[in-house]
Design a protein around this motif. Structure first.
Motif, mmCIF file in Angstrom:
data_model
loop_
_atom_site.group_PDB
_atom_site.id
_atom_site.type_symbol
_atom_site.label_atom_id
_atom_site.label_comp_id
_atom_site.label_asym_id
_atom_site.label_seq_id
_atom_site.Cartn_x
_atom_site.Cartn_y
_atom_site.Cartn_z
ATOM 1 N N LEU A 61 0.932 -1.248 -0.022
ATOM 2 C CA LEU A 61 -0.161 0.008 0.009
ATOM 3 C C LEU A 61 0.857 1.261 -0.125
ATOM 4 O O LEU A 61 0.325 2.247 -0.489
ATOM 5 C CB LEU A 61 -0.954 0.175 1.353
ATOM 6 C CG LEU A 61 -2.224 -0.971 1.332
ATOM 7 C CD1 LEU A 61 -2.828 -1.016 2.618
ATOM 8 C CD2 LEU A 61 -2.984 -0.488 -0.165
ATOM 9 N N ALA A 62 2.076 1.256 0.589
ATOM 10 C CA ALA A 62 3.040 2.351 0.777
ATOM 11 C C ALA A 62 3.654 2.571 -0.559
ATOM 12 O O ALA A 62 4.551 3.605 -0.715
ATOM 13 C CB ALA A 62 3.903 2.353 1.923
ATOM 14 N N SER A 63 3.684 1.562 -1.417
ATOM 15 C CA SER A 63 4.456 1.725 -2.761
ATOM 16 C C SER A 63 3.715 2.553 -3.700
ATOM 17 O O SER A 63 2.418 2.895 -3.615
ATOM 18 C CB SER A 63 4.803 0.313 -3.309
ATOM 19 O OG SER A 63 3.589 -0.250 -3.932
ATOM 20 N N GLU A 64 4.187 2.679 -5.026
ATOM 21 C CA GLU A 64 3.574 3.337 -5.867
ATOM 22 C C GLU A 64 2.843 2.327 -6.841
ATOM 23 O O GLU A 64 2.257 2.668 -8.210
ATOM 24 C CB GLU A 64 4.704 3.998 -6.899
ATOM 25 C CG GLU A 64 5.442 5.529 -6.088
ATOM 26 C CD GLU A 64 4.266 6.455 -5.850
ATOM 27 O OE1 GLU A 64 3.714 6.741 -6.805
ATOM 28 O OE2 GLU A 64 4.152 6.700 -4.770
ATOM 29 N N LEU A 65 2.594 1.349 -6.638
ATOM 30 C CA LEU A 65 2.151 0.251 -7.329
ATOM 31 C C LEU A 65 0.825 0.904 -8.087
ATOM 32 O O LEU A 65 0.518 0.625 -9.370
ATOM 33 C CB LEU A 65 1.898 -1.311 -6.732
ATOM 34 C CG LEU A 65 1.437 -2.206 -7.687
ATOM 35 C CD1 LEU A 65 2.416 -2.773 -8.757
ATOM 36 C CD2 LEU A 65 0.863 -3.515 -6.781
ATOM 37 N N PHE A 66 -0.058 0.915 -7.256
ATOM 38 C CA PHE A 66 -1.525 1.393 -7.816
ATOM 39 C C PHE A 66 -1.432 2.750 -8.717
ATOM 40 O O PHE A 66 -2.181 2.690 -9.703
ATOM 41 C CB PHE A 66 -2.582 1.425 -6.693
ATOM 42 C CG PHE A 66 -2.508 -0.003 -6.012
ATOM 43 C CD1 PHE A 66 -3.342 -0.843 -6.715
ATOM 44 C CD2 PHE A 66 -1.903 -0.388 -4.614
ATOM 45 C CE1 PHE A 66 -3.589 -2.142 -5.986
ATOM 46 C CE2 PHE A 66 -2.339 -1.367 -4.080
ATOM 47 C CZ PHE A 66 -2.712 -2.412 -4.878
ATOM 48 N N THR B 261 0.281 2.047 -11.969
ATOM 49 C CA THR B 261 -0.653 1.097 -12.803
ATOM 50 C C THR B 261 -1.767 1.805 -13.477
ATOM 51 O O THR B 261 -1.685 1.636 -14.561
ATOM 52 C CB THR B 261 -1.036 -0.194 -11.947
ATOM 53 O OG1 THR B 261 -0.005 -0.918 -11.502
ATOM 54 C CG2 THR B 261 -1.946 -1.198 -12.789
ATOM 55 N N SER B 262 -2.261 2.705 -12.589
ATOM 56 C CA SER B 262 -3.479 3.397 -13.291
ATOM 57 C C SER B 262 -2.803 4.406 -14.252
ATOM 58 O O SER B 262 -3.431 4.317 -15.392
ATOM 59 C CB SER B 262 -3.957 4.257 -12.134
ATOM 60 O OG SER B 262 -4.928 5.113 -12.432
ATOM 61 N N LYS B 263 -1.961 4.855 -14.032
ATOM 62 C CA LYS B 263 -1.424 5.933 -15.248
ATOM 63 C C LYS B 263 -1.146 5.012 -16.556
ATOM 64 O O LYS B 263 -1.346 5.391 -17.615
ATOM 65 C CB LYS B 263 0.092 6.569 -14.720
ATOM 66 C CG LYS B 263 -0.024 7.693 -13.951
ATOM 67 C CD LYS B 263 1.176 8.290 -13.295
ATOM 68 C CE LYS B 263 1.096 9.442 -12.365
ATOM 69 N NZ LYS B 263 2.249 9.828 -11.602
ATOM 70 N N LEU B 264 -0.456 3.736 -16.348
ATOM 71 C CA LEU B 264 -0.051 3.198 -17.486
ATOM 72 C C LEU B 264 -1.216 2.826 -18.129
ATOM 73 O O LEU B 264 -1.438 2.501 -19.443
ATOM 74 C CB LEU B 264 0.901 1.820 -17.186
ATOM 75 C CG LEU B 264 1.141 1.050 -18.134
ATOM 76 C CD1 LEU B 264 2.122 1.579 -19.335
ATOM 77 C CD2 LEU B 264 2.207 -0.181 -17.441
ATOM 78 N N LEU C 87 8.150 1.325 -17.647
ATOM 79 C CA LEU C 87 9.245 1.118 -16.801
ATOM 80 C C LEU C 87 8.943 1.286 -15.339
ATOM 81 O O LEU C 87 9.294 0.527 -14.569
ATOM 82 C CB LEU C 87 10.321 1.987 -17.202
ATOM 83 C CG LEU C 87 11.636 1.594 -17.244
ATOM 84 C CD1 LEU C 87 11.753 0.125 -18.196
ATOM 85 C CD2 LEU C 87 12.818 2.423 -17.669
ATOM 86 N N PRO C 88 8.226 2.469 -15.219
ATOM 87 C CA PRO C 88 7.877 2.520 -13.576
ATOM 88 C C PRO C 88 7.077 1.514 -13.066
ATOM 89 O O PRO C 88 7.435 1.164 -11.860
ATOM 90 C CB PRO C 88 6.944 4.008 -13.778
ATOM 91 C CG PRO C 88 7.380 4.611 -14.829
ATOM 92 C CD PRO C 88 7.863 3.552 -16.061
ATOM 93 N N ASP D 116 9.694 -4.724 -9.457
ATOM 94 C CA ASP D 116 11.159 -5.253 -8.815
ATOM 95 C C ASP D 116 11.363 -4.900 -7.590
ATOM 96 O O ASP D 116 11.835 -5.758 -6.935
ATOM 97 C CB ASP D 116 11.977 -4.741 -10.044
ATOM 98 C CG ASP D 116 11.901 -5.239 -11.398
ATOM 99 O OD1 ASP D 116 11.318 -6.470 -11.579
ATOM 100 O OD2 ASP D 116 12.655 -4.768 -12.328
ATOM 101 N N GLU D 117 11.218 -3.708 -7.293
ATOM 102 C CA GLU D 117 11.433 -3.291 -5.982
ATOM 103 C C GLU D 117 10.546 -3.997 -4.844
ATOM 104 O O GLU D 117 11.151 -4.329 -3.831
ATOM 105 C CB GLU D 117 11.076 -1.949 -5.752
ATOM 106 C CG GLU D 117 11.431 -1.183 -4.594
ATOM 107 C CD GLU D 117 10.593 0.315 -4.488
ATOM 108 O OE1 GLU D 117 10.433 0.798 -5.511
ATOM 109 O OE2 GLU D 117 10.320 0.705 -3.348
ATOM 110 N N LEU D 118 9.458 -4.196 -5.222
ATOM 111 C CA LEU D 118 8.685 -5.194 -4.203
ATOM 112 C C LEU D 118 8.986 -6.644 -4.109
ATOM 113 O O LEU D 118 9.287 -6.906 -2.990
ATOM 114 C CB LEU D 118 7.257 -5.038 -4.506
ATOM 115 C CG LEU D 118 6.213 -3.699 -4.331
ATOM 116 C CD1 LEU D 118 4.856 -3.719 -4.826
ATOM 117 C CD2 LEU D 118 6.196 -3.480 -2.724
#
Ligand code: SAM
Length: 332
Positions: free
Chosen positions: A176-181, A184-187, A211-212, A218-220
């Protein structure tokens, strides 16, 4: 999806799915508990009324139904829960068993809508400890008939379920603290624009946003590289990756909403995992519960450890008692 502000929103979300159990994903663990519950229900006389507190989707009530089938007359089984439960609608594979239970959604166990001395047995599996315990215990004893039996299974502070919840809670928080969502939304929007408009600019924008998303995954993955029990992580990653594959079938707004819903489900899961850790009881607290039962005129109170059958790991506490039969003895 239900309103965030609903009481026990996190549980309503969970129970509006095809799941019978909340706390026992591993079969071996639930297998060690079911025979004890069967035994408890077998000792309840035919034709009895049984109440399951914090029933969820009715996993414990369904065990009572199984035993009810060998009794004549059958039991009358009720389940209360503060969440917005509708088990017969959502749990397709147990529909037949659950249709024999009367469910009472949005019903606090601290204030039961039943008259005194209604039930021959009152039970609860990993639920009473989520409530205001002293009020719920008093209510359980009030609605229990004299001579009736109580059996509660309670989360233990140093049990394996709490340990697992703690690990999964940490995993959910990290995701939840990551930029995942956000990424993904932007992509999703950019990919959709690229496919619809097909201009060099929209294609470039979409390429730049791949890439982001890859970087967050990858980071997770790196953060979770040592995690053994990966069910939460793997299910979540699969759901998000699946969205990217669905873009040819759905409008971008629908996919963005699905992405938000996945995040909300993770938030609900994280709230449930936090509540479970908070609900888990230490020895002092369960002893206090046993003492409160004695003061509420419950006899033969017993407190035992619940353990896994294979390796004797602590799964919780069993609390049992019987409501004193007559007033006459007290007067004499
Ligand atoms: C861990 S789940 C257990 C569900 C079920 N007994 C089982 O074993 O699958 C805890 C349940 O207690 C319910 N609950 C929590 N507080 C409650 C309250 N004050 N009154 C009634 N139900 C409550 C929650 O909504 C949730 O369904």
């Amino acid at each position: 999806m239900e309103s965030h502000n609903d009481s026990l929103w996190e549980w309503s979300v969970f129970w509006h799915s095809n799941q019978l159990h909340a706390c026992m994903p591993v079969n071996e663990e639930s297998d060690s508990l079911a025979p004890i519950w069967h035994n408890f229900f077998e000792n309840v006389p035919a034709g009895s009324s049984i109440l399951d507190l914090g029933t969820g989707n009715g996993s414990l009530a369904a065990l009572a139904v199984e035993v009810s089938h060998i009794k004549a007359p059958h039991f009358s089984i009720h389940g209360v829960d503060l969440a917005d439960i509708k088990p017969a609608k959502y749990v397709a594979y147990a529909e037949r068993l659950l249709s024999e239970v009367t469910f009472h959604p949005r019903t606090p166990m601290e204030k039961l809508p039943f008259q005194a001395d209604t039930f021959d047995a009152v039970c609860s599996q990993f639920a009473i400890e989520y409530s205001t315990i002293n009020k719920s215990l008093a209510e359980a004893c009030r609605v229990l008939k004299p001579g009736g039996q109580l059996r509660f299974l309670l989360h233990a502070q140093d049990g394996i379920l709490r340990e697992r919840c703690h690990q999964q809670y940490e995993q959910a928080q990290t995701i939840l603290a990551s930029e995942l969502f956000t990424a993904t939304s932007k992509l999703l929007i950019a990919l959709s624009d690229a496919e619809t408009l097909n201009t060099p600019q929209t294609i470039k924008t979409a390429e730049n946003l791949i890439l982001p998303v890859k970087a967050v995954f990858d980071e997770l993955e790196l953060l979770f590289s040592t995690v053994k029990e990966r069910s939460l992580i793997d299910n979540l990653f699969a759901a998000v990756r699946n969205l990217l594959g669905l873009r040819k079938s759905y409008e971008p707004q629908v996919l963005t909403k699905m992405n938000e819903d996945i995040k909300l489900l993770l938030l609900a899961q994280s709230k449930r995992l936090q509540a479970m850790q908070k609900a888990a009881l230490d020895e002092t607290k369960v002893n206090e519960m046993a003492e409160q039962l004695r003061q509420l005129k419950i006899d033969n109170v017993s407190l035992e450890l619940a353990t896994t059958s294979a390796d004797n790991h602590c799964m919780g506490y069993w609390l049992y008692g019987e409501k004193r039969k007559t007033m006459c003895k007290e007067i004499l």
